[in-house]
Design a protein around this motif. Structure first.
Motif, mmCIF file in Angstrom:
data_model
loop_
_atom_site.group_PDB
_atom_site.id
_atom_site.type_symbol
_atom_site.label_atom_id
_atom_site.label_comp_id
_atom_site.label_asym_id
_atom_site.label_seq_id
_atom_site.Cartn_x
_atom_site.Cartn_y
_atom_site.Cartn_z
ATOM 1 N N ALA A 24 -7.990 -2.812 -4.794
ATOM 2 C CA ALA A 24 -7.489 -1.462 -5.034
ATOM 3 C C ALA A 24 -8.189 -0.869 -6.242
ATOM 4 C CB ALA A 24 -5.981 -1.461 -5.254
ATOM 5 N N ARG A 50 0.807 -1.212 0.000
ATOM 6 C CA ARG A 50 0.000 0.000 0.000
ATOM 7 C C ARG A 50 0.844 1.268 0.000
ATOM 8 N NH1 ARG A 50 -3.619 -2.152 4.939
ATOM 9 N NH2 ARG A 50 -1.531 -2.957 5.419
ATOM 10 N N LEU A 79 -2.779 3.782 -6.719
ATOM 11 C CA LEU A 79 -3.714 2.789 -6.236
ATOM 12 C C LEU A 79 -4.351 3.283 -4.946
ATOM 13 C CD1 LEU A 79 -1.673 -0.493 -6.850
ATOM 14 C CD2 LEU A 79 -3.675 0.295 -8.123
ATOM 15 N N GLU A 80 -5.665 3.181 -4.878
ATOM 16 C CA GLU A 80 -6.422 3.553 -3.682
ATOM 17 C C GLU A 80 -6.907 2.250 -3.067
ATOM 18 O OE1 GLU A 80 -9.355 7.090 -3.476
ATOM 19 O OE2 GLU A 80 -10.565 5.304 -3.829
ATOM 20 N N TRP A 81 -6.361 1.912 -1.898
ATOM 21 C CA TRP A 81 -6.529 0.570 -1.347
ATOM 22 C C TRP A 81 -7.781 0.418 -0.502
ATOM 23 C CZ3 TRP A 81 -3.957 -3.504 -2.993
ATOM 24 C CH2 TRP A 81 -2.746 -3.296 -3.671
#
Length: 222
Positions: free
Chosen positions: A198, A118, A206-208
């Motif tokens: 993600a 992340r 990337l937005e987890w």
């Protein structure tokens, strides 16, 4: 208060998380926790063997072999599990494993085991295939900057992904994407394996969502 990352570390050493059980059910989630790291361990070992056989001082043999084998060996190790199939995306050099409508996408994100996936900004190792599948079937970002009026689309935005969508849709009713991040080197082998959800933001971040560490297999003697 215990942090999310501390909780996930506990899951990495023990039972499947609630998230993976919701995705696969308890029995299949448990099997995947064992088989996915075992497959990636084997893929990395094959790449290490190729590097040794090349007698080169660089990773020119390790990288391409590892990239190909991370897809092929993953399917080899999972194909006998329930609800597993694979798709050969149009124009791709590899096949993607699908398990219970989840696209399992291996991604080598680091060379150190103490790096959380992340915390990594995607680079070249997040391939165009993975980016396309995240755009088509990944979760929508929670925050995304609006496109400015009259701005031409980027090459990534203008790509024709319809053949890829159709190929996957024939095999998965409601496809979703799971990234399987792993860290490794040609010297030390497999160092860490995680998986999770993600969203791709602006083709570069990337937005987890949920992330779970997976237990490493026992190291075989070389």
């Amino acid at each position: 208060m215990t942090s999310t990352r501390e909780v996930m570390a506990v899951w990495g050493a023990g039972d499947p998380s609630d998230w993976s059980v919701r995705r696969f059910g308890p029995t299949l989630a448990g099997a995947l926790r064992r088989q996915v790291p075992a497959a990636l361990h084997r893929a990395v070992e094959l790449a290490r063997g190729a590097r040794e056989a090349s007698e080169l001082d660089t990773d020119h043999a390790f990288g391409p072999v590892r990239w190909k084998q991370q897809y092929e060996v993953l399917h080899e190790y999972l194909r006998e599990l329930p609800d597993v199939t694979d798709v050969h995306p149009p124009g791709a050099q590899v096949r993607v494993t699908i398990c219970r409508d989840n696209l399992l996408l291996p991604w080598r994100y680091a060379k150190r085991g103490d790096v959380d996936m992340r915390d990594v900004r995607p680079g070249r190792d997040l391939s165009r295939l993975i980016r396309d599948l995240l755009i088509l079937f990944g979760p929508a970002p929670r925050h995304e900057e609006p496109t400015l009026p009259m701005m031409p689309p980027t090459p990534g935005e203008s790509r024709d992904r319809e053949p890829l969508r159709e190929a996957v849709a024939q095999l998965a009713a409601e496809p979703q994407v799971i990234l399987i991040g792993f860290a490794c080197t040609s010297e030390a082998g497999l160092l860490r394996v995680s998986w999770g959800e993600a969203a791709l933001v602006r083709d570069s971040e990337l937005e987890w969502g949920p992330v779970e560490d997976l237990p490493l297999p026992g190291r075989a003697a070389r």
